[in-house]
Design an enzyme around this catalytic site. Structure first.
Site, PDB file in Angstrom:
ATOM      1  N   ARG A 179       0.831  -1.228   0.000  1.00  0.00           N
ATOM      2  CA  ARG A 179       0.000   0.000   0.000  1.00  0.00           C
ATOM      3  C   ARG A 179       0.860   1.270   0.000  1.00  0.00           C
ATOM      4  O   ARG A 179       0.544   2.268   0.661  1.00  0.00           O
ATOM      5  CB  ARG A 179      -0.961   0.033   1.203  1.00  0.00           C
ATOM      6  CG  ARG A 179      -1.926  -1.120   1.239  1.00  0.00           C
ATOM      7  CD  ARG A 179      -2.906  -1.119   0.072  1.00  0.00           C
ATOM      8  NE  ARG A 179      -3.683  -2.334   0.131  1.00  0.00           N
ATOM      9  CZ  ARG A 179      -3.335  -3.479  -0.496  1.00  0.00           C
ATOM     10  NH1 ARG A 179      -2.250  -3.521  -1.263  1.00  0.00           N
ATOM     11  NH2 ARG A 179      -4.089  -4.542  -0.388  1.00  0.00           N
ATOM     12  N   SER A 230     -11.159  -1.652   3.601  1.00  0.00           N
ATOM     13  CA  SER A 230     -10.425  -1.918   4.849  1.00  0.00           C
ATOM     14  C   SER A 230      -9.866  -0.608   5.354  1.00  0.00           C
ATOM     15  O   SER A 230      -9.094   0.041   4.652  1.00  0.00           O
ATOM     16  CB  SER A 230      -9.261  -2.875   4.593  1.00  0.00           C
ATOM     17  OG  SER A 230      -9.755  -4.081   4.097  1.00  0.00           O
ATOM     18  N   GLU A 300      -5.257   2.793   6.553  1.00  0.00           N
ATOM     19  CA  GLU A 300      -4.945   2.668   5.124  1.00  0.00           C
ATOM     20  C   GLU A 300      -5.627   3.818   4.385  1.00  0.00           C
ATOM     21  O   GLU A 300      -5.111   4.341   3.413  1.00  0.00           O
ATOM     22  CB  GLU A 300      -5.468   1.325   4.594  1.00  0.00           C
ATOM     23  CG  GLU A 300      -5.263   1.165   3.100  1.00  0.00           C
ATOM     24  CD  GLU A 300      -5.739  -0.169   2.560  1.00  0.00           C
ATOM     25  OE1 GLU A 300      -5.550  -1.208   3.233  1.00  0.00           O
ATOM     26  OE2 GLU A 300      -6.306  -0.161   1.452  1.00  0.00           O
TER      27      GLU A 300
END
Ligand SMILES: Cc1cc2nc3c(=O)[nH]c(=O)nc-3n(C[C@H](O)[C@H](O)[C@H](O)COP(=O)(O)OP(=O)(O)OC[C@H]3O[C@@H](n4cnc5c(N)ncnc54)[C@H](O)[C@@H]3O)c2cc1C
Length: 307
Positions: A179, A230, A300
């Site tokens: 990520r 998420s 995130e």
């Protein structure tokens, strides 16, 4: 003249056909459905418009922020005193410059890009089909799912840097990791398009794989509620959702924001959540998980600061 007046005048003179919205609610453009108004929001429809707009916006102090589908963003309730540029109008997807490649503009949805690859008999993008973002956002985030990630399929990315102009960056130079990409270290750089390197495959098998992965998403994720997917990154050696569930936090609620009962890794908007509700819920989850497991959860989702 302030930046708003300068931008409005310039756009009327040089890009009269491009839509610019005034005081546009971010909540309309963010999948979490939170966030106050952006002073101005522009919708360029070509790479040329994007490049022109960005260069003037920087000059006049509009501090441009490029977004894709807004599926990994939280915007403040008080709004943003800057120009938000929605890349969704740059959505061309076509065969790439070499065999077994696909070229997609920054605003092209991943689903459309994966569908195109399937139609060309190219495998490799099945993992991305169900991720609800654009190519630009996915490259920025190194988006991934079910064992695949952008790092595995990106051949090159055309990036506009504020000082150097447009450069073609190879996948290897993108500094992809979990990520993360080079773009996170160059906040003003903007993806214009990307080339994916794929492999020949059977369209029937590719289509079936995409269907299977979508069914897994529908079964396991609270897709019926607004969210950003998420909320937390996967901590080394753990799954965020499992830790949150182990701490008994499913259903924990702050205002309209809630830890999903279906998948504890998703914070959802049960209706009427504010950005502050979501941020407070993020803080409470982080605190409880740290206290009970010793693991620090990192968001995130990209949190846009009030400036
Ligand atoms: C239901 C749901 C499921 C999800 N599942 C997954 C999943 O399985 N895997 C996964 O990785 N993610 C998942 N996500 C999160 C999200 O879809 C991805 O991170 C996606 O890549 C974000 O793309 P976007 O276009 O929406 O980006 P945005 O949210 O609009 O932006 C994200 C960041 O990218 C930057 N950005 C966007 N476009 C550009 C551009 N052209 N140039 C430079 N910077 C840009 C923005 O400024 C911002 O910092 C999910 C989200 C939801 C709501």
């Amino acid at each position: 003249m302030n930046w708003v007046a300068e931008l409005d005048k310039w756009a009327a003179d040089y890009l009269p056909d491009m839509r610019i919205a005034e005081e546009e609610p971010m909540a309309k453009h963010i999948s979490f459905r939170v966030g106050g108004p952006a002073r101005r929001m522009a919708f360029p429809e070509s790479g040329e418009q994007m490049v022109l707009l960005l260069s003037f916006a920087r000059e006049c102090g509009a501090r441009p922020l490029v977004i894709g589908s807004g599926t990994n963003l939280l915007a403040p309730d008080g709004g943003l005193d800057r120009l938000v540029i929605v890349a969704a109008g740059l959505r061309r997807v076509e065969a790439g410059p070499e065999p077994d490649t696909v070229l997609a503009e920054a605003g092209a949805p991943l689903a459309q890009t994966a569908d195109f690859a399937c139609g060309q008999g190219l495998t490799g993008l099945e993992f991305a089909h169900g991720i609800p973002g654009t190519v630009g956002g996915a490259v920025y985030m190194n988006a991934g799912a079910y064992g695949g990630e952008m790092a595995q399929v990106i051949q090159s990315v055309s990036v506009l840097f504020p000082e150097e102009g447009v450069r073609l960056i190879s996948g290897g130079e993108m500094a992809f990791s979990y990520r993360h990409s080079l773009l996170m270290d160059c906040p003003e750089a903007v993806v214009l398009h990307a080339v994916f390197r794929l492999s020949p495959g059977d369209p029937v098998v590719i289509r079936e794989k995409m269907r299977e992965l979508m069914a897994r998403r529908k079964a396991g994720q609270p897709l019926e509620y607004p969210s950003a997917g998420s909320t937390f990154k996967r901590p080394e050696g753990h799954y965020a959702g499992t830790l949150i569930e182990q701490c008994g936090l499913k259903g924990l609620t702050v205002g309209g924001a809630q830890v999903s009962e279906k998948h504890a890794g998703f914070l959802i908007n049960r209706g009427g959540a504010s950005c502050e509700d979501v941020l407070e819920l993020v803080r409470q989850v982080q605190e409880r998980v740290l206290a009970e497991t010793g693991v620090r959860l990192e968001p995130e989702v990209r949190i846009l600061d009030v400036e």
